[in-house]
Design a protein around this motif. Structure first.
Motif, mmCIF file in Angstrom:
data_model
loop_
_atom_site.group_PDB
_atom_site.id
_atom_site.type_symbol
_atom_site.label_atom_id
_atom_site.label_comp_id
_atom_site.label_asym_id
_atom_site.label_seq_id
_atom_site.Cartn_x
_atom_site.Cartn_y
_atom_site.Cartn_z
ATOM 1 N N LYS A 61 49.259 36.392 45.448
ATOM 2 C CA LYS A 61 49.874 35.135 44.971
ATOM 3 C C LYS A 61 50.556 35.319 43.603
ATOM 4 O O LYS A 61 50.534 34.430 42.760
ATOM 5 C CB LYS A 61 48.836 34.012 44.891
ATOM 6 C CG LYS A 61 48.054 33.791 46.160
ATOM 7 C CD LYS A 61 48.720 32.772 47.034
ATOM 8 C CE LYS A 61 47.833 32.325 48.166
ATOM 9 N NZ LYS A 61 48.041 32.991 49.416
ATOM 10 N N VAL A 62 51.162 36.487 43.418
ATOM 11 C CA VAL A 62 51.912 36.785 42.200
ATOM 12 C C VAL A 62 53.361 37.017 42.609
ATOM 13 O O VAL A 62 53.637 37.847 43.466
ATOM 14 C CB VAL A 62 51.366 38.051 41.492
ATOM 15 C CG1 VAL A 62 52.240 38.423 40.297
ATOM 16 C CG2 VAL A 62 49.924 37.849 41.069
ATOM 17 N N GLU A 63 54.266 36.251 42.019
ATOM 18 C CA GLU A 63 55.675 36.431 42.345
ATOM 19 C C GLU A 63 56.496 36.496 41.063
ATOM 20 O O GLU A 63 56.700 35.495 40.383
ATOM 21 C CB GLU A 63 56.188 35.310 43.243
ATOM 22 C CG GLU A 63 57.541 35.646 43.808
ATOM 23 C CD GLU A 63 57.849 34.906 45.093
ATOM 24 O OE1 GLU A 63 59.043 34.717 45.348
ATOM 25 O OE2 GLU A 63 56.919 34.523 45.809
ATOM 26 N N ASP A 104 53.987 35.064 31.922
ATOM 27 C CA ASP A 104 52.543 35.156 32.162
ATOM 28 C C ASP A 104 52.175 35.965 33.401
ATOM 29 O O ASP A 104 51.266 35.593 34.153
ATOM 30 C CB ASP A 104 51.938 33.744 32.268
ATOM 31 C CG ASP A 104 52.184 32.918 31.010
ATOM 32 O OD1 ASP A 104 52.067 33.495 29.902
ATOM 33 O OD2 ASP A 104 52.519 31.739 31.138
ATOM 34 N N LEU A 105 52.868 37.070 33.627
ATOM 35 C CA LEU A 105 52.527 37.917 34.770
ATOM 36 C C LEU A 105 51.210 38.640 34.475
ATOM 37 O O LEU A 105 51.033 39.192 33.389
ATOM 38 C CB LEU A 105 53.637 38.936 35.028
ATOM 39 C CG LEU A 105 54.951 38.365 35.552
ATOM 40 C CD1 LEU A 105 56.028 39.449 35.591
ATOM 41 C CD2 LEU A 105 54.758 37.763 36.940
ATOM 42 N N LYS A 125 47.027 42.822 37.821
ATOM 43 C CA LYS A 125 47.428 42.725 39.228
ATOM 44 C C LYS A 125 48.672 43.569 39.502
ATOM 45 O O LYS A 125 48.787 44.189 40.567
ATOM 46 C CB LYS A 125 47.655 41.266 39.630
ATOM 47 C CG LYS A 125 46.352 40.491 39.753
ATOM 48 C CD LYS A 125 46.575 39.095 40.273
ATOM 49 C CE LYS A 125 45.234 38.376 40.430
ATOM 50 N NZ LYS A 125 45.410 37.024 40.983
ATOM 51 N N LEU A 126 49.596 43.597 38.552
ATOM 52 C CA LEU A 126 50.777 44.440 38.705
ATOM 53 C C LEU A 126 50.357 45.909 38.792
ATOM 54 O O LEU A 126 50.826 46.655 39.652
ATOM 55 C CB LEU A 126 51.744 44.244 37.535
ATOM 56 C CG LEU A 126 52.268 42.826 37.290
ATOM 57 C CD1 LEU A 126 53.191 42.817 36.082
ATOM 58 C CD2 LEU A 126 52.963 42.258 38.519
ATOM 59 N N GLU A 127 49.463 46.316 37.903
ATOM 60 C CA GLU A 127 48.972 47.694 37.888
ATOM 61 C C GLU A 127 48.245 48.031 39.185
ATOM 62 O O GLU A 127 48.399 49.131 39.730
ATOM 63 C CB GLU A 127 48.056 47.917 36.686
ATOM 64 C CG GLU A 127 48.800 47.905 35.366
ATOM 65 C CD GLU A 127 47.889 47.810 34.146
ATOM 66 O OE1 GLU A 127 46.648 47.951 34.289
ATOM 67 O OE2 GLU A 127 48.425 47.576 33.049
ATOM 68 N N LYS A 128 47.454 47.097 39.690
ATOM 69 C CA LYS A 128 46.718 47.331 40.936
ATOM 70 C C LYS A 128 47.682 47.494 42.109
ATOM 71 O O LYS A 128 47.503 48.385 42.954
ATOM 72 C CB LYS A 128 45.743 46.188 41.209
ATOM 73 C CG LYS A 128 44.909 46.410 42.455
ATOM 74 C CD LYS A 128 43.863 45.330 42.641
ATOM 75 C CE LYS A 128 43.029 45.642 43.882
ATOM 76 N NZ LYS A 128 41.994 44.649 44.110
#
Length: 138
Positions: free
Chosen positions: A65-67, A100-101, A105-108
């Motif tokens: 749920k990250v866009e 606010d990313l 989660k980006l790294e994962k």
């Protein structure tokens, strides 16, 4: 399973590939005897890597749920001067843009792509040095 690409010679040193109904033209530049009608084959290796890992990362982020507002995958490669000219090192830069990313989660998502899902990365890691950078732009 087997993947097949059929490359047809079309002009001087140009070829056209049919991949699942999509056409890609490859050619050399004019200085090398081509007509500059399409992509350079070696650089398609960079596009293959960027596309493979980029698709993975976006699919994983959607599940989380990250866009991001924008997302780019930049691949830089060092090539030898002597023949056969080949890549000796690639750097993959994952560039995310958004407010606010969640960095973790980006790294994962990047790690999962590079270590589990992207078949192009898996092959390239066996052939050369690979480096990763994650950039977040607010």
């Amino acid at each position: 399973m087997k993947h097949v690409v059929d490359m047809s010679w079309t002009d001087k040193v140009a070829f056209e590939a049919d991949m699942d109904g999509h056409k890609i033209v490859v050619d050399a530049d004019k200085e090398s005897g081509g007509s500059d009608l399409g992509y350079r084959p070696k650089r398609l290796m960079l596009s293959a890597l960027a596309g493979c890992t980029g698709i993975d990362v976006i699919m994983i982020l959607k599940k989380m749920k990250v866009e991001p507002e924008a997302f780019n995958v930049i691949v830089e490669a060092d090539v030898t001067d002597e023949h056969p000219k080949h890549y000796t090192k690639m750097k993959v830069v994952y560039q995310f843009k958004g407010k606010d990313l969640p960095a973790e989660k980006l790294e994962k998502a990047v790690k999962l792509s590079e270590e589990k899902y992207c078949g192009v990365t898996a092959v390239y890691k066996k052939a050369m040095e690979m480096e990763t950078e994650i950039r977040i732009i607010e």
